[in-house]
Design a protein around this motif. Structure first.
Motif, PDB file in Angstrom:
ATOM      1  N   LEU A  24      85.228 -18.154  63.659  1.00 28.96           N
ATOM      2  CA  LEU A  24      84.944 -18.437  62.257  1.00 28.96           C
ATOM      3  C   LEU A  24      83.466 -18.239  61.941  1.00 28.96           C
ATOM      4  O   LEU A  24      83.115 -17.785  60.843  1.00 28.96           O
ATOM      5  N   LYS A  25      82.587 -18.561  62.889  1.00 26.57           N
ATOM      6  CA  LYS A  25      81.154 -18.355  62.670  1.00 26.57           C
ATOM      7  C   LYS A  25      80.822 -16.873  62.585  1.00 26.57           C
ATOM      8  O   LYS A  25      80.010 -16.449  61.745  1.00 26.57           O
ATOM      9  N   ILE A  26      81.442 -16.064  63.453  1.00 25.57           N
ATOM     10  CA  ILE A  26      81.205 -14.612  63.402  1.00 25.57           C
ATOM     11  C   ILE A  26      81.721 -14.047  62.086  1.00 25.57           C
ATOM     12  O   ILE A  26      81.040 -13.238  61.430  1.00 25.57           O
ATOM     13  N   LEU A  27      82.909 -14.475  61.680  1.00 27.45           N
ATOM     14  CA  LEU A  27      83.464 -14.022  60.409  1.00 27.45           C
ATOM     15  C   LEU A  27      82.573 -14.439  59.238  1.00 27.45           C
ATOM     16  O   LEU A  27      82.385 -13.675  58.283  1.00 27.45           O
ATOM     17  N   HIS A  28      82.022 -15.638  59.323  1.00 24.69           N
ATOM     18  CA  HIS A  28      81.182 -16.139  58.238  1.00 24.69           C
ATOM     19  C   HIS A  28      79.897 -15.335  58.113  1.00 24.69           C
ATOM     20  O   HIS A  28      79.573 -14.817  57.034  1.00 24.69           O
ATOM     21  N   VAL A 194      81.414  -2.460  59.984  1.00 28.17           N
ATOM     22  CA  VAL A 194      82.811  -2.060  60.169  1.00 28.17           C
ATOM     23  C   VAL A 194      83.327  -2.547  61.514  1.00 28.17           C
ATOM     24  O   VAL A 194      84.439  -3.086  61.626  1.00 28.17           O
ATOM     25  N   CYS A 195      82.496  -2.393  62.548  1.00 28.93           N
ATOM     26  CA  CYS A 195      82.908  -2.811  63.891  1.00 28.93           C
ATOM     27  C   CYS A 195      83.114  -4.317  63.968  1.00 28.93           C
ATOM     28  O   CYS A 195      84.161  -4.794  64.415  1.00 28.93           O
ATOM     29  N   ILE A 196      82.124  -5.083  63.516  1.00 31.55           N
ATOM     30  CA  ILE A 196      82.191  -6.537  63.641  1.00 31.55           C
ATOM     31  C   ILE A 196      83.300  -7.107  62.766  1.00 31.55           C
ATOM     32  O   ILE A 196      84.066  -7.983  63.192  1.00 31.55           O
ATOM     33  N   GLU A 197      83.392  -6.621  61.529  1.00 34.49           N
ATOM     34  CA  GLU A 197      84.432  -7.126  60.639  1.00 34.49           C
ATOM     35  C   GLU A 197      85.827  -6.829  61.182  1.00 34.49           C
ATOM     36  O   GLU A 197      86.733  -7.668  61.103  1.00 34.49           O
ATOM     37  N   THR A 198      86.007  -5.639  61.754  1.00 29.76           N
ATOM     38  CA  THR A 198      87.319  -5.267  62.280  1.00 29.76           C
ATOM     39  C   THR A 198      87.672  -6.056  63.530  1.00 29.76           C
ATOM     40  O   THR A 198      88.757  -6.650  63.624  1.00 29.76           O
ATOM     41  N   THR A 199      86.753  -6.092  64.507  1.00 23.26           N
ATOM     42  CA  THR A 199      87.058  -6.765  65.769  1.00 23.26           C
ATOM     43  C   THR A 199      87.187  -8.277  65.580  1.00 23.26           C
ATOM     44  O   THR A 199      88.045  -8.920  66.185  1.00 23.26           O
ATOM     45  N   ALA A 200      86.312  -8.867  64.748  1.00 25.99           N
ATOM     46  CA  ALA A 200      86.381 -10.311  64.530  1.00 25.99           C
ATOM     47  C   ALA A 200      87.657 -10.691  63.788  1.00 25.99           C
ATOM     48  O   ALA A 200      88.318 -11.683  64.132  1.00 25.99           O
ATOM     49  N   ALA A 201      88.026  -9.914  62.765  1.00 30.10           N
ATOM     50  CA  ALA A 201      89.254 -10.206  62.025  1.00 30.10           C
ATOM     51  C   ALA A 201      90.477 -10.026  62.905  1.00 30.10           C
ATOM     52  O   ALA A 201      91.417 -10.831  62.856  1.00 30.10           O
ATOM     53  N   ASP A 202      90.483  -8.969  63.736  1.00 34.90           N
ATOM     54  CA  ASP A 202      91.605  -8.762  64.663  1.00 34.90           C
ATOM     55  C   ASP A 202      91.711  -9.921  65.648  1.00 34.90           C
ATOM     56  O   ASP A 202      92.807 -10.439  65.903  1.00 34.90           O
ATOM     57  N   SER A 203      90.591 -10.329  66.217  1.00 33.25           N
ATOM     58  CA  SER A 203      90.591 -11.425  67.186  1.00 33.25           C
ATOM     59  C   SER A 203      91.057 -12.726  66.534  1.00 33.25           C
ATOM     60  O   SER A 203      91.806 -13.507  67.141  1.00 33.25           O
ATOM     61  N   PHE A 204      90.631 -12.957  65.299  1.00 35.53           N
ATOM     62  CA  PHE A 204      91.035 -14.160  64.570  1.00 35.53           C
ATOM     63  C   PHE A 204      92.546 -14.165  64.334  1.00 35.53           C
ATOM     64  O   PHE A 204      93.224 -15.173  64.576  1.00 35.53           O
ATOM     65  N   ASN A 205      93.078 -13.035  63.875  1.00 37.49           N
ATOM     66  CA  ASN A 205      94.517 -12.956  63.605  1.00 37.49           C
ATOM     67  C   ASN A 205      95.341 -13.118  64.880  1.00 37.49           C
ATOM     68  O   ASN A 205      96.359 -13.822  64.889  1.00 37.49           O
TER      69      ASN A 205
END
Length: 227
Positions: A24-28, A194-205
């Motif tokens: 959640l911190k990375i996503l934030h 793009v990288c961080i948003e994609t990998t963090a969102a994938d990991s979160f899901n």
């Protein structure tokens, strides 16, 4: 201690194994999704980053669209590359706006999953998840770091005539020192966001799916496994 004296999972132990705060911190701070417990200042920073990323992605998508319209399919390799980059950026943009539109639902899901852990997990389930928690976090962290490494390699590899990591349709001469530096930083921001948003969102899901599977009652878990 993982267990209470009545051999029931304690609320603190259940909350610990279901903790998604590191994601959640990375996503934030990447501007992808606001942390559910963010204060006013942190929320303002998040929305600023989110707005900046949205504008940067929109300009990037427009640049790739202009390339496709201007050059067409005469250069098949360049056409395929521009189309692939446009597709990736468009998906990230759609995902970013979808998360923003459904932010309250994602927050509610996170809170619900953490509450359900203490209610449905047995002591044995909780003990196993506690042992596996560090392994899961190591795998997720390695996945995130691999994305950062790939982004570093990507932005260090020029592919355009100007020496940029992307081929862009620009309204100015990017070979000038200041223009080149600003455009290169812009390309680097696009690559990392793009990288961080994609990998963090994938990991979160995926983490939410794992938690949901863990919360499933034993007979339901058997049904899901057999199917």
């Amino acid at each position: 201690m993982l267990l209470t004296s009545s051999w029931k999972p304690s609320a603190a132990a259940a909350d610990e194994v279901s903790d998604l705060d590191y994601l959640l911190k990375i996503l934030h701070w990447s501007g992808t999704m606001r942390h559910p417990h963010a204060g006013p200042w942190a929320s303002r920073v998040h929305y600023t980053i989110n707005a900046f990323s949205t504008v940067a992605l929109l300009l990037f998508i427009c640049s790739q669209a202009v390339l496709l319209w201007r050059d067409g399919a005469t250069d098949l390799e360049g056409f395929t590359l521009s189309l692939s980059v446009l597709n990736t950026a468009s998906i990230v943009m759609i995902r970013l706006r979808h998360i923003a539109a459904r932010e309250a639902d994602f927050h509610r899901l996170v809170m619900q999953e953490r509450c359900d852990f203490g209610e449905f997990l047995s002591a044995d389930d909780l003990r196993l998840l506690h042992l596996r928690r560090r392994s899961i976090r190591r795998v997720v962290s390695a996945y995130l770091l691999s994305g950062v490494f790939i982004s570093i390699v990507y932005i260090a590899t020029p592919i355009s005539a100007e020496g940029l990591p992307y081929i862009l349709a620009l309204p100015y001469d990017a070979t000038q020192p200041l223009a080149f530096a600003a455009t290169w930083l812009y390309c680097a921001y696009i690559a990392f966001s793009v990288c961080i948003e994609t990998t963090a969102a994938d990991s979160f899901n995926i983490s939410l799916m794992v938690i949901y599977y863990s919360n499933t009652l034993p007979d339901q878990r058997d049904m899901l496994t057999n199917s």
